[in-house]
Scaffold this motif. Structure first.
Motif, PDB file in Angstrom:
ATOM      1  N   TYR A  89      34.445  -6.896  19.612  1.00 37.30           N
ATOM      2  CA  TYR A  89      35.682  -6.130  19.480  1.00 37.30           C
ATOM      3  C   TYR A  89      35.989  -5.412  20.793  1.00 37.30           C
ATOM      4  N   ASP A  90      37.257  -5.170  21.003  1.00 40.94           N
ATOM      5  CA  ASP A  90      37.650  -4.302  22.105  1.00 40.94           C
ATOM      6  C   ASP A  90      37.329  -2.848  21.782  1.00 40.94           C
ATOM      7  N   VAL A  91      37.544  -2.470  20.516  1.00 39.22           N
ATOM      8  CA  VAL A  91      37.381  -1.080  20.098  1.00 39.22           C
ATOM      9  C   VAL A  91      36.672  -1.030  18.742  1.00 39.22           C
ATOM     10  N   ALA A  92      35.650  -0.190  18.639  1.00 40.72           N
ATOM     11  CA  ALA A  92      35.016   0.100  17.354  1.00 40.72           C
ATOM     12  C   ALA A  92      35.227   1.579  17.051  1.00 40.72           C
ATOM     13  N   ILE A  93      35.750   1.864  15.867  1.00 39.03           N
ATOM     14  CA  ILE A  93      36.048   3.243  15.463  1.00 39.03           C
ATOM     15  C   ILE A  93      35.135   3.621  14.314  1.00 39.03           C
ATOM     16  N   VAL A  94      34.413   4.723  14.490  1.00 40.82           N
ATOM     17  CA  VAL A  94      33.479   5.187  13.462  1.00 40.82           C
ATOM     18  C   VAL A  94      34.149   6.316  12.691  1.00 40.82           C
ATOM     19  N   GLY A  95      34.601   6.003  11.494  1.00 44.03           N
ATOM     20  CA  GLY A  95      35.303   6.978  10.661  1.00 44.03           C
ATOM     21  C   GLY A  95      36.621   6.423  10.178  1.00 44.03           C
ATOM     22  N   GLY A  96      36.773   6.321   8.849  1.00 50.93           N
ATOM     23  CA  GLY A  96      37.974   5.718   8.279  1.00 50.93           C
ATOM     24  C   GLY A  96      38.897   6.711   7.617  1.00 50.93           C
ATOM     25  N   GLY A  97      38.862   7.979   8.064  1.00 51.55           N
ATOM     26  CA  GLY A  97      39.793   8.983   7.560  1.00 51.55           C
ATOM     27  C   GLY A  97      41.055   9.022   8.397  1.00 51.55           C
ATOM     28  N   PRO A  98      41.846  10.087   8.290  1.00 48.14           N
ATOM     29  CA  PRO A  98      43.108  10.176   9.046  1.00 48.14           C
ATOM     30  C   PRO A  98      42.918  10.058  10.553  1.00 48.14           C
ATOM     31  N   THR A  99      41.829  10.626  11.087  1.00 49.63           N
ATOM     32  CA  THR A  99      41.602  10.573  12.531  1.00 49.63           C
ATOM     33  C   THR A  99      41.352   9.151  13.005  1.00 49.63           C
ATOM     34  N   GLY A 100      40.365   8.507  12.404  1.00 47.71           N
ATOM     35  CA  GLY A 100      40.012   7.163  12.833  1.00 47.71           C
ATOM     36  C   GLY A 100      41.097   6.144  12.568  1.00 47.71           C
ATOM     37  N   CYS A 101      41.750   6.248  11.407  1.00 52.12           N
ATOM     38  CA  CYS A 101      42.809   5.289  11.087  1.00 52.12           C
ATOM     39  C   CYS A 101      44.001   5.460  12.011  1.00 52.12           C
ATOM     40  N   SER A 102      44.308   6.690  12.394  1.00 47.44           N
ATOM     41  CA  SER A 102      45.413   6.915  13.304  1.00 47.44           C
ATOM     42  C   SER A 102      45.113   6.313  14.673  1.00 47.44           C
ATOM     43  N   ALA A 103      43.879   6.489  15.163  1.00 44.07           N
ATOM     44  CA  ALA A 103      43.494   5.874  16.434  1.00 44.07           C
ATOM     45  C   ALA A 103      43.578   4.356  16.340  1.00 44.07           C
ATOM     46  N   GLY A 104      43.063   3.801  15.239  1.00 43.47           N
ATOM     47  CA  GLY A 104      43.085   2.355  15.061  1.00 43.47           C
ATOM     48  C   GLY A 104      44.481   1.788  14.944  1.00 43.47           C
ATOM     49  N   LEU A 105      45.371   2.566  14.354  1.00 43.26           N
ATOM     50  CA  LEU A 105      46.758   2.119  14.220  1.00 43.26           C
ATOM     51  C   LEU A 105      47.361   1.832  15.596  1.00 43.26           C
ATOM     52  N   PHE A 106      47.103   2.725  16.552  1.00 47.35           N
ATOM     53  CA  PHE A 106      47.665   2.545  17.890  1.00 47.35           C
ATOM     54  C   PHE A 106      46.976   1.413  18.645  1.00 47.35           C
ATOM     55  N   THR A 107      45.644   1.366  18.617  1.00 50.49           N
ATOM     56  CA  THR A 107      44.958   0.305  19.361  1.00 50.49           C
ATOM     57  C   THR A 107      45.219  -1.063  18.734  1.00 50.49           C
ATOM     58  N   GLY A 108      45.267  -1.111  17.399  1.00 54.08           N
ATOM     59  CA  GLY A 108      45.540  -2.374  16.735  1.00 54.08           C
ATOM     60  C   GLY A 108      46.932  -2.888  17.018  1.00 54.08           C
TER      61      GLY A 108
END
Length: 322
Positions: free
Chosen positions: A27-46
């Motif tokens: 993966y380019d990015v791995a995010i640890v945490g699936g709450g509002p913080t992590g999902c918001s970060a993933g939304l932008f990178t995805g």
């Protein structure tokens, strides 16, 4: 036409002017945490086009909340289960992989597992409770409770000691990262825990977005974009604003060139590639009225499906018939 934010440039393998082609990762990015913080970060990178995985740790401060009433957009509030379902739907729609597993360790990728991340070079190995390991160029810590999974990186500055009930204990330093989430370790970002930021869900989501954009900026810098051109904005505009597309493209090229510093060490060929990728990305921000309506309808349908009713039903008529 590709969705706005899904830049084809993000996934190309052209060698950059600043160094050899990066090693391959899962993966380019791995995010640890699936709450509002992590999902918001993933939304932008995805949405940008970075291959992103979000690990839902299953333990979130928001899950201790009885009911969420102060998150903008839900005038009657929203129950936690439905909210989590919506944010998880959203990151998957953005192209992220969502993995329901607890991350136990983030280590440097490479042969020398005992080396620090800086010594081992860029990249991380992320190991979950189930024993699965994936590699990622960048990692975003987005779990408010603790940072023990980062201990294998070997940076003592991450942790501070404190006294509790006569015992000396250790906890993650909430001021380890800067305001944009960057840390002293190349490729490691912290969106949570962060001092005074993760105290409300909507603030946590905002911080996640900030860090997600930092990841994109650093990716673009690594790809060779000059610093003044590395930041990314994710938005869409009506196609009607493009009265003359050819003229608009020329304007974007001119604007790009005007922001390249005189001492830029990129080759002319590489700058041309980056400029055309940037122009194409800007073009993708403009969508037709038909596309807007199609996306709006799809948005209503996805929301209705999560809430368990038909988006095309007339609630007033149904009420009158009862």
């Amino acid at each position: 036409m590709a969705d706005a934010g899904h830049s084809e440039e993000a996934n190309t393998t052209t060698e950059t002017a600043t160094g050899p082609e990066a090693a391959a990762f899962d993966y380019d990015v791995a995010i640890v945490g699936g709450g509002p913080t992590g999902c918001s970060a993933g939304l932008f990178t995805g949405r940008y086009g970075l291959d992103t995985v979000v690990f839902d740790r299953g333990r979130s401060s928001l899950q201790r909340c009885a009911y969420l009433e102060n998150y903008l957009g839900f005038p009657g509030g929203i129950d936690i289960e439905t909210f989590y379902g919506l944010i998880h739907d959203h990151v998957e729609e953005a192209g992220c992989d969502l993995v329901s597993d607890l991350v136990e360790a983030v280590e440097p990728a490479g042969d020398d597992a005992a080396a620090t991340a800086n010594a081992a070079g860029p990249g991380f190995a992320v190991t979950t409770q189930s024993g699965e390991t994936v590699t990622a160029r960048r990692v975003v810590a987005a779990a408010r409770y603790g940072g023990d999974f980062l201990e294998p990186l070997g940076d003592d500055e991450m942790f501070v000691t404190y006294e509790y009930d006569g015992e000396t204990r250790t906890k993650f330093d909430r001021d380890y990262a800067d305001i944009e989430g960057r840390t002293p370790i190349d490729g490691l970002y912290v969106a949570a825990p962060v001092s005074e930021v993760n105290v409300q869900a909507i603030m946590s989501a905002g911080q996640g977005a900030r860090v997600g954009r930092s990841v994109i900026t650093d990716h673009r810098l690594e790809r060779g974009y000059p610093e003044d051109l590395a930041r990314h904005w994710d938005w869409i505009r009506p196609e009607a604003e493009l009265a003359d597309e050819a003229a608009a493209r020329d304007d974007w090229r001119e604007r790009f060139d005007s922001r390249v510093p005189d001492d830029c060490d990129r080759s002319e060929e590489r700058l041309r590639e980056l400029r055309e990728a940037d122009v194409e990305r800007q073009r993708e921000m403009y969508v037709s009225d038909e596309t807007v309506e199609t996306r709006a309808e799809r948005g209503r349908e996805r929301l209705a499906a999560r809430l368990g009713f038909d988006a095309g039903s007339d609630s007033d008529s149904d009420s009158d018939a009862e």
